[in-house]
Design an enzyme around this catalytic site. Sequence first.
Site, PDB file in Angstrom:
ATOM      1  N   PHE A 166      31.937 -13.441   2.533  1.00  0.00           N
ATOM      2  CA  PHE A 166      32.031 -12.480   1.428  1.00  0.00           C
ATOM      3  C   PHE A 166      33.242 -11.593   1.712  1.00  0.00           C
ATOM      4  CE2 PHE A 166      30.940  -8.380  -0.499  1.00  0.00           C
ATOM      5  CZ  PHE A 166      30.543  -8.758  -1.774  1.00  0.00           C
ATOM      6  N   GLY A 217      18.258   2.072  33.925  1.00  0.00           N
ATOM      7  CA  GLY A 217      19.088   2.597  35.017  1.00  0.00           C
ATOM      8  C   GLY A 217      20.339   1.742  35.203  1.00  0.00           C
ATOM      9  N   GLU A 273      29.089  -3.298   5.616  1.00  0.00           N
ATOM     10  CA  GLU A 273      28.329  -3.261   4.346  1.00  0.00           C
ATOM     11  C   GLU A 273      28.062  -1.812   3.919  1.00  0.00           C
ATOM     12  OE1 GLU A 273      25.530  -6.312   3.572  1.00  0.00           O
ATOM     13  OE2 GLU A 273      26.547  -7.723   4.904  1.00  0.00           O
TER      14      GLU A 273
END
Length: 380
Positions: free
Chosen positions: A123, A339, A363
């Site tokens: 896209f 840790g 997005e």
Amino acid sequence: MNFELTEEHKMIRDAARDFAQTELLPGVIERDENQTFPTEQIKKLGELGFMGMMVSPKYGGAGMDTISYILAMEEISKVDASCSVVMSVNNSLVCWGLETFGNEEQKEKYLKPLASGEMIGAFCLSEPEAGSDATSQQTTAIDKGDHYLLNGTKNWITNGSSASVYLVIAQTDLEKGHKGINAFIIEKDMHGFVVGAKENKLGIRGSDTHSLMFTDVKVPKENRIGEDGFGFKFAMKTLSGGRIGIAAQALGIASGAYELALKYSKERKAFGTEICNHQAIAFKLADMITEITAARHLVMKCAWDKDQGNNYDVSSAMAKLYASKVAMEQTVEAVQIHGGNGFVKEYHVERLMRDAKITQIYEGTSEIQKIVISRSVIKG
Ligand SMILES: Cc1cc2nc3c(=O)[nH]c(=O)nc-3n(C[C@H](O)[C@H](O)[C@H](O)COP(=O)(O)OP(=O)(O)OC[C@H]3O[C@@H](n4cnc5c(N)ncnc54)[C@H](O)[C@@H]3O)c2cc1C
């Protein structure tokens, strides 16, 4: 009100969880380290129906609802967010955009192979000068009668080199502003289309992010999606649903880190007892699960809105805004609970922390989500 998942939903969630543990976990550290695209894993996700989850079986999809999709997205993202972003772009941007707004010919030709996972989609909205301000498109598509001539550059495109089909947004009429924008279906082998170098990223390193260059690409008229001038609306509507997928990705990253932190805190001993018995750690776990549960409710709500046919522009913005914040904050806590081990790759939480950051950016950044939400409350 019903907070129960159906048996079918549980089966889908369990199938995705199983897939993540058996197929994604082995090799996830190496893929991140070497920026290796999960080719085989995506192929298998396609075979399971996870690449076109919400697409109608008529077009080769799995015909599932949005709740099923976010359950799968959460489980995949717990283990490999590089894989889940490929899945998210293909499902909620490319397949949904084509199924909702494409014509029959486009669905036959492109949606079917995309929904089955045979092909991957991309896209393409962002540009060097048009990110949050998507109306400032510099890519042009000039009407030449039977075709458009496409010129310009797109930036940061997920699936940039692995895709075969690209939905590209371009300006066709500058004078009309955002009403002069259109969306086009581009095939990878179209003459004049070049995929640029791969970005070297902080997180989701297994996904391939590229810039794309278009020089006099001849795009057939039939590859325009919708009516002339529909492109901006197409992009905004599609992104609204895309945010549900990214919200679920953020939720998965957060809950994956929490599960690892909980397990570790029950095993690791300090001062003669498991660290979960120290209140400072126990309270971190309490905050983590509370915030993750709140995020899950927002994500479920926007998916439910979409399945009910309600408007989900605001609920998806809220879910993405909140889930991405939780992902960022709780992955940092998960590293802290581990840790020194939290700082090395073998324990996975440092990767989840790096992966979390992108969910606040792509997005629509968190600031853009706040614009969407605040405009809606002010308008009333
Ligand atoms: C890994 C990755 C994958 C991506 N994948 C895709 C993809 O597949 N397809 C695609 O099209 N794009 C993709 N993007 C692009 C992404 O959507 C953009 O980066 C994002 O929308 C932000 O745009 P920008 O980078 O230009 O930032 P800018 O718009 O320049 O923003 C910079 C900062 O200013 C803030 N800001 C901007 N405007 C406002 C305002 N009005 N009010 C308040 N704050 C504001 C932003 O929130 C941000 O903090 C991807 C990006 C990355 C990093």
